[in-house]
Motif scaffolding. Structure first.
Motif, PDB file in Angstrom:
ATOM      1  N   VAL B  69     -45.952 140.005 -39.026  1.00  0.00           N
ATOM      2  CA  VAL B  69     -46.222 141.093 -38.084  1.00  0.00           C
ATOM      3  C   VAL B  69     -44.992 141.338 -37.213  1.00  0.00           C
ATOM      4  O   VAL B  69     -44.499 140.423 -36.538  1.00  0.00           O
ATOM      5  CB  VAL B  69     -47.442 140.776 -37.206  1.00  0.00           C
ATOM      6  N   ILE B  70     -44.506 142.566 -37.257  1.00  0.00           N
ATOM      7  CA  ILE B  70     -43.354 142.966 -36.448  1.00  0.00           C
ATOM      8  C   ILE B  70     -43.869 143.692 -35.204  1.00  0.00           C
ATOM      9  O   ILE B  70     -44.736 144.560 -35.302  1.00  0.00           O
ATOM     10  CB  ILE B  70     -42.422 143.880 -37.271  1.00  0.00           C
ATOM     11  N   LYS B  92     -49.295 133.139 -37.849  1.00  0.00           N
ATOM     12  CA  LYS B  92     -48.404 134.066 -38.556  1.00  0.00           C
ATOM     13  C   LYS B  92     -47.001 134.081 -37.962  1.00  0.00           C
ATOM     14  O   LYS B  92     -46.796 133.737 -36.804  1.00  0.00           O
ATOM     15  CB  LYS B  92     -48.979 135.486 -38.475  1.00  0.00           C
ATOM     16  N   ILE B  93     -46.073 134.527 -38.785  1.00  0.00           N
ATOM     17  CA  ILE B  93     -44.736 134.840 -38.277  1.00  0.00           C
ATOM     18  C   ILE B  93     -44.824 136.180 -37.559  1.00  0.00           C
ATOM     19  O   ILE B  93     -45.248 137.189 -38.140  1.00  0.00           O
ATOM     20  CB  ILE B  93     -43.708 134.908 -39.423  1.00  0.00           C
ATOM     21  N   VAL B  94     -44.451 136.171 -36.288  1.00  0.00           N
ATOM     22  CA  VAL B  94     -44.453 137.388 -35.463  1.00  0.00           C
ATOM     23  C   VAL B  94     -43.000 137.674 -35.093  1.00  0.00           C
ATOM     24  O   VAL B  94     -42.323 136.831 -34.497  1.00  0.00           O
ATOM     25  CB  VAL B  94     -45.305 137.192 -34.199  1.00  0.00           C
ATOM     26  N   VAL B  95     -42.529 138.834 -35.485  1.00  0.00           N
ATOM     27  CA  VAL B  95     -41.126 139.192 -35.277  1.00  0.00           C
ATOM     28  C   VAL B  95     -41.033 140.159 -34.105  1.00  0.00           C
ATOM     29  O   VAL B  95     -41.482 141.302 -34.197  1.00  0.00           O
ATOM     30  CB  VAL B  95     -40.515 139.850 -36.527  1.00  0.00           C
ATOM     31  N   ASP B  96     -40.465 139.701 -33.012  1.00  0.00           N
ATOM     32  CA  ASP B  96     -40.363 140.544 -31.831  1.00  0.00           C
ATOM     33  C   ASP B  96     -39.024 141.268 -31.856  1.00  0.00           C
ATOM     34  O   ASP B  96     -37.969 140.648 -31.968  1.00  0.00           O
ATOM     35  CB  ASP B  96     -40.487 139.682 -30.568  1.00  0.00           C
ATOM     36  N   GLU B 128     -49.972 130.031 -30.755  1.00  0.00           N
ATOM     37  CA  GLU B 128     -50.357 129.597 -32.108  1.00  0.00           C
ATOM     38  C   GLU B 128     -49.574 130.345 -33.187  1.00  0.00           C
ATOM     39  O   GLU B 128     -49.861 130.171 -34.374  1.00  0.00           O
ATOM     40  CB  GLU B 128     -51.855 129.824 -32.330  1.00  0.00           C
ATOM     41  N   SER B 129     -48.631 131.185 -32.790  1.00  0.00           N
ATOM     42  CA  SER B 129     -47.862 131.970 -33.761  1.00  0.00           C
ATOM     43  C   SER B 129     -46.451 131.412 -33.890  1.00  0.00           C
ATOM     44  O   SER B 129     -46.018 130.580 -33.101  1.00  0.00           O
ATOM     45  CB  SER B 129     -47.792 133.438 -33.335  1.00  0.00           C
TER      46      SER B 129
END
Lengths: 217, 217
Positions: B69-70, B92-96, B128-129
């Motif tokens: 998720v971006i 999840k991988i969260v891309v900021d 948790e991400s």
């Protein structure tokens, strides 16, 4: 491009790696280079090791003599040194290339600076000088290496005085391979200084001497 | 290079310029792309305008469905949105890729962020991400332009989770011309976000769509 022919350049903290590397390249380009240090003797030693006509002296003496003054001292002594040189630096272009960084087991990180950045701190102290921020990301190793003919780097030049930033861009281009690129106003200097911490992380991960190029310019 | 084949990508704030540009390039690369917005309808419109199979939906729905998720929302709504999506983003991988910037007559400047940076704010909220910071300097104009085959840019990827940063570097390289370069730990994200202000100054001075390349890597 602004003509910087004949400008003499003092480098405060010129006995450190970054300062000495810049001094070497400017001396090679034929400019009068004055290395400054708290100890005139150590400054003269550093100048001798560079050759190409570089001279050394006490910080105050070289600051008074030179046309343009580069500040390459450790951040710890930055503010106090500039406070002591207000008169010598009045009216001159002062190029701050100090990176306020801390180091721990996880590597480098940006230190908070009350004025926002080292460059803004310099501007706050040196109200009669023309403060420009530049040369934060130069690799001392590459600047000192006689085998490195061209340095693959854009020097970001920041400041609020167009004539002064133009001059410093031209000074940057005295180093073969380097471009001087305008990088914004002084209020945006913090992130350029702090980005040196990221370059240190990149160097560690990739075993590199990383620099930046700006694309589409 | 990490294999990212088959990963589905949601883009929160995918109706904005930066998000839509990234969505377009990932969809062109053959990935399932889910555009998120507060309004599912506007997200579907944006997806339709991109084509290549992109779909649209409400932020919570696309966050729940996608593998990666971006986050490309405006900084103003950043913290509240992430607080509302803790469950959907867990694991999840969260891309900021949020740039906290202000604008005034003198151009762009970095906003202070209590947690240090937008990415650290995301990490503080999404415990948790696996939060990674990347894609700050992409030009929406170039990403959207069908005439631009290759984007001349290194995407700096920051984070404390090696597997996650490796994945995001590989995702960056789905965009033709782009390299994903590890750029340090999350604590050094502020200056990468803030440097977008400098790129805006550079764009204005040089009439460019400036990006960065890291040399010697």
């Amino acid at each position: 491009m602004t003509d910087v022919n004949g400008l003499s350049i003092a480098i405060l903290g010129g006995t450190g790696d970054q300062g000495k590397g810049l001094a070497r390249r400017f001396a090679l380009a034929g400019h009068t280079v004055l290395i400054g240090s708290r100890s005139a003797e150590r400054a003269q030693e550093a100048a001798g090791s560079i050759g190409s006509g570089a001279r050394g002296g006490a910080n105050a003496d070289v600051a008074a003599e030179a046309d343009v003054v580069i500040v390459a001292v450790p951040y710890e002594g930055h503010k106090a040194l500039l406070e002591s040189l207000r008169a010598e630096l009045a009216g001159k272009i002062v190029v701050d290339c100090v990176n306020p960084l801390g180091f721990d087991k996880q590597g480098a990180y940006a230190l908070p600076v009350e004025e926002g950045s080292a460059a803004q701190q310099a501007a706050a102290v040196l109200t009669e000088s023309r403060v420009v921020a530049a040369f934060h990301h130069v690799s001392a190793v590459l600047l000192m290496d006689p085998a490195v003919e061209k340095v693959d780097l854009d020097v970001l030049v920041l400041g609020d005085d167009r004539e002064a930033t133009d001059t410093v861009q031209a000074l940057a281009e005295l180093i073969p391979g380097v471009r001087g690129v305008y990088g914004g106003r002084l209020r945006n200097a913090h992130q350029v200084e702090a980005l040196t911490a990221n370059l240190i992380s990149i160097n560690r991960r990739y075993k590199a001497h990383a620099g930046l190029r700006v694309t589409d310019v």
